[in-house]
Design an enzyme around this catalytic site. Structure first.
Site, PDB file in Angstrom:
ATOM      1  CE1 TYR A 197      -3.342   2.941   0.879  1.00 59.03           C
ATOM      2  CE2 TYR A 197      -1.748   3.485   2.593  1.00 59.03           C
ATOM      3  CZ  TYR A 197      -2.850   3.820   1.837  1.00 59.03           C
ATOM      4  OH  TYR A 197      -3.457   5.044   2.013  1.00 59.03           O
ATOM      5  CE  LYS A 201      -2.364   7.055  -1.573  1.00 52.76           C
ATOM      6  NZ  LYS A 201      -3.539   7.334  -2.435  1.00 52.76           N
ATOM      7  CB  THR A 234     -12.055   6.415   5.876  1.00 52.97           C
ATOM      8  OG1 THR A 234     -10.768   5.812   5.712  1.00 52.97           O
ATOM      9  CG2 THR A 234     -11.929   7.911   6.007  1.00 52.97           C
TER      10      THR A 234
HETATM   11  N1  LIG Z   1      -7.870   7.668   5.609  1.00 54.03           N
HETATM   12  C1  LIG Z   1      -6.726   8.314   5.777  1.00 54.03           C
HETATM   13  O1  LIG Z   1      -6.268   8.549   6.878  1.00 54.03           O
HETATM   14  C2  LIG Z   1      -5.968   8.799   4.586  1.00 54.03           C
HETATM   15  C3  LIG Z   1      -4.832   9.599   4.794  1.00 54.03           C
HETATM   16  C4  LIG Z   1      -4.117  10.044   3.686  1.00 54.03           C
HETATM   17  C5  LIG Z   1      -4.526   9.708   2.421  1.00 54.03           C
HETATM   18  N2  LIG Z   1      -5.635   8.922   2.259  1.00 54.03           N
HETATM   19  C6  LIG Z   1      -6.020   8.588   0.903  1.00 54.03           C
HETATM   20  O2  LIG Z   1      -7.351   9.005   0.706  1.00 54.03           O
HETATM   21  C7  LIG Z   1      -7.941   8.216  -0.319  1.00 54.03           C
HETATM   22  C8  LIG Z   1      -9.335   7.782   0.105  1.00 54.03           C
HETATM   23  O3  LIG Z   1      -9.241   6.938   1.228  1.00 54.03           O
HETATM   24  P1  LIG Z   1     -10.376   6.840   2.322  1.00 54.03           P
HETATM   25  O4  LIG Z   1      -9.698   6.935   3.629  1.00 54.03           O
HETATM   26  O5  LIG Z   1     -11.483   7.748   2.008  1.00 54.03           O
HETATM   27  O6  LIG Z   1     -10.816   5.301   2.153  1.00 54.03           O
HETATM   28  P2  LIG Z   1     -12.225   4.619   1.836  1.00 54.03           P
HETATM   29  O7  LIG Z   1     -13.306   5.240   2.651  1.00 54.03           O
HETATM   30  O8  LIG Z   1     -11.984   3.148   1.971  1.00 54.03           O
HETATM   31  O9  LIG Z   1     -12.473   4.998   0.319  1.00 54.03           O
HETATM   32  C9  LIG Z   1     -11.784   4.339  -0.713  1.00 54.03           C
HETATM   33  C10 LIG Z   1     -12.614   4.394  -1.964  1.00 54.03           C
HETATM   34  O10 LIG Z   1     -11.893   3.700  -2.985  1.00 54.03           O
HETATM   35  C11 LIG Z   1     -12.800   2.827  -3.627  1.00 54.03           C
HETATM   36  N3  LIG Z   1     -12.135   1.694  -4.259  1.00 54.03           N
HETATM   37  C12 LIG Z   1     -11.449   0.693  -3.688  1.00 54.03           C
HETATM   38  N4  LIG Z   1     -11.038  -0.184  -4.619  1.00 54.03           N
HETATM   39  C13 LIG Z   1     -11.476   0.262  -5.805  1.00 54.03           C
HETATM   40  C14 LIG Z   1     -11.391  -0.213  -7.135  1.00 54.03           C
HETATM   41  N5  LIG Z   1     -10.782  -1.371  -7.437  1.00 54.03           N
HETATM   42  N6  LIG Z   1     -11.954   0.519  -8.116  1.00 54.03           N
HETATM   43  C15 LIG Z   1     -12.606   1.675  -7.835  1.00 54.03           C
HETATM   44  N7  LIG Z   1     -12.726   2.169  -6.594  1.00 54.03           N
HETATM   45  C16 LIG Z   1     -12.178   1.465  -5.588  1.00 54.03           C
HETATM   46  C17 LIG Z   1     -13.732   2.368  -2.515  1.00 54.03           C
HETATM   47  O11 LIG Z   1     -14.887   1.779  -3.086  1.00 54.03           O
HETATM   48  P3  LIG Z   1     -15.861   0.819  -2.234  1.00 54.03           P
HETATM   49  O12 LIG Z   1     -16.775   1.780  -1.514  1.00 54.03           O
HETATM   50  O13 LIG Z   1     -16.546   0.022  -3.267  1.00 54.03           O
HETATM   51  O14 LIG Z   1     -15.013   0.030  -1.317  1.00 54.03           O
HETATM   52  C18 LIG Z   1     -13.975   3.690  -1.832  1.00 54.03           C
HETATM   53  O15 LIG Z   1     -14.938   4.446  -2.543  1.00 54.03           O
HETATM   54  C19 LIG Z   1      -6.961   7.067  -0.579  1.00 54.03           C
HETATM   55  O16 LIG Z   1      -6.216   7.362  -1.739  1.00 54.03           O
HETATM   56  C20 LIG Z   1      -6.044   7.077   0.623  1.00 54.03           C
HETATM   57  O17 LIG Z   1      -4.761   6.587   0.320  1.00 54.03           O
HETATM   58  C21 LIG Z   1      -6.370   8.473   3.304  1.00 54.03           C
END
Ligand SMILES: NC(=O)c1ccc[n+]([C@@H]2O[C@H](COP(=O)([O-])OP(=O)(O)OC[C@H]3O[C@@H](n4cnc5c(N)ncnc54)[C@H](OP(=O)(O)O)[C@@H]3O)[C@@H](O)[C@H]2O)c1
Length: 327
Positions: A197, A201, A234
């Site tokens: 992962y 990123k 999330t």
């Molecule tokens: N959470 C944190 O602390 C954090 C910090 C820094 C950066 N980020 C970044 O923020 C972004 C969003 O993360 P989040 O925390 O919001 O996570 P999340 O709630 O799990 O959202 C991830 C999204 O990606 C979708 N997804 C997963 N696999 C996919 C695929 N094969 N094709 C299309 N869509 C797919 C999921 O769809 P489903 O609903 O169908 O599962 C969901 O809509 C990510 O890039 C993560 O690296 C997060």
């Protein structure tokens, strides 16, 4: 659907978390959102749960882990004839408990296939659509915004955490070997799902910079990344142990003070997409790791691993081979 006065943004992974709240924040700013999700019924229900105006959204299916689906999504989007003003590469999977690597239909390790290769292919195929926005009179420069993270930037404390290992692409030995079974890591080393992962990123951030170097001057497209803060509650963490899902948000809220709500993270994405203050290309935006009321965004330095231009060129060439595009 009348979107004629509204700028159009595609957001991958708008069914949950940061992507869903970015969609909400952009709809509130008057944008039309194309929600690019693997489960469109889930995405519709999620948008409804926030009370988003249905006329402000178009739902199209996209599975980033499957290249045919990415190509199909681009065709379906182009058939809508919507003018693209911005693309947000947000979706991701984090699968830290896999004991053996998951594989995409093409045979690539699934975290890298989804988070990096899927977005790389999508961005390459949509570049001409973004470029057209640059030519529309009165239109601001189009933007391609990618979610980065602190754990992939070894300039910062979060990027040095050795559990299971910091992000490190090595010299891309695994990718050079074809990245097919038995190879599962970009550096060719033994499979570590949590590191896969982080590596994916890191690829997101390296690739955004490479897009900037290759295309900003000639197209005016703005390419940037951001770290929205630690959105510790999330669904990204759905595959971690239940105890982790309890302790981690508490730890981020009370000890590191890095926690941000999904609403705030979504609004930060929307700012980078839409606000005039984020018009510089080649920038990694951050609000820092210890959240403070009223803290202003700043351009965060990236580690040498993320800004190594030789590695970026190689990653571009090898990723192009994986998605069957010219380098
Ligand atoms: N959470 C944190 O602390 C954090 C910090 C820094 C950066 N980020 C970044 O923020 C972004 C969003 O993360 P989040 O925390 O919001 O996570 P999340 O709630 O799990 O959202 C991830 C999204 O990606 C979708 N997804 C997963 N696999 C996919 C695929 N094969 N094709 C299309 N869509 C797919 C999921 O769809 P489903 O609903 O169908 O599962 C969901 O809509 C990510 O890039 C993560 O690296 C997060």
């Amino acid at each position: 659907m009348n979107t004629s006065h509204r700028p159009v943004v595609i957001i991958t992974g708008a069914s949950s978390g940061v992507g869903l709240h970015a969609a909400s924040a952009l709809v509130a700013r008057g944008w039309h959102v194309v929600a690019a999700c693997r489960d469109t019924a889930k995405a519709r229900a999620a948008a409804d749960s926030l009370g988003l105006d249905r006329g402000s959204l178009t739902h199209l299916a996209l599975d980033l882990g499957a290249q045919d689906s990415v190509r199909g999504f681009v065709r379906a989007f182009q058939e809508t004839a919507l003018p693209l003003q911005a693309l947000v590469c947000n979706a991701a999977v984090y699968l830290p408990r896999l004991t053996t690597p998951g594989r995409s239909p093409e045979g690539y390790e699934i975290s890298v296939a989804t988070n990096h290769l899927g977005h790389f292919l999508l961005s390459r195929l949509l570049l001409p659509d973004l470029e057209r926005a640059a030519g529309r009179p009165g239109s601001p420069a189009p933007r391609l915004v990618t979610l980065g993270t602190v754990t992939a930037n070894s300039e910062e404390f979060g990027g040095k955490v050795p559990i299971p290992a910091p992000a490190d692409l090595g010299t891309l030995q695994g990718l050079k070997a074809g990245f097919l079974d038995p190879v599962a890591m970009l550096d060719g080393k033994p499979f570590k799902p949590g590191k896969a992962y982080k590596d994916s990123k890191l690829c997101n951030m390296v690739t955004s910079r490479e897009f900037h170097r290759r295309f900003h001057a000639s197209t005016a497209i703005v390419f940037n990344t951001l770290y929205p803060g630690c959105v510790a509650d999330t669904a990204l963490f759905r595959d971690t142990p239940a105890l982790f899902r309890t302790i981690f948000p508490w730890f981020q809220k009370n000890i590191t003070k890095g926690y941000v709500t999904q609403e705030l993270a979504g609004d930060r994405v929307a700012q980078v997409v839409a606000d005039p203050g984020f018009a510089d290309s080649g920038v990694h935006w951050s609000w820092g790791n210890r959240q403070k009321e009223g803290r202003q965004p700043f351009s965060q330095a990236l580690s040498l691993k993320a800004s190594n231009e030789v590695l970026a060129r190689e990653l571009w060439e090898l990723s192009s081979l994986c998605v069957r595009l010219p380098g």
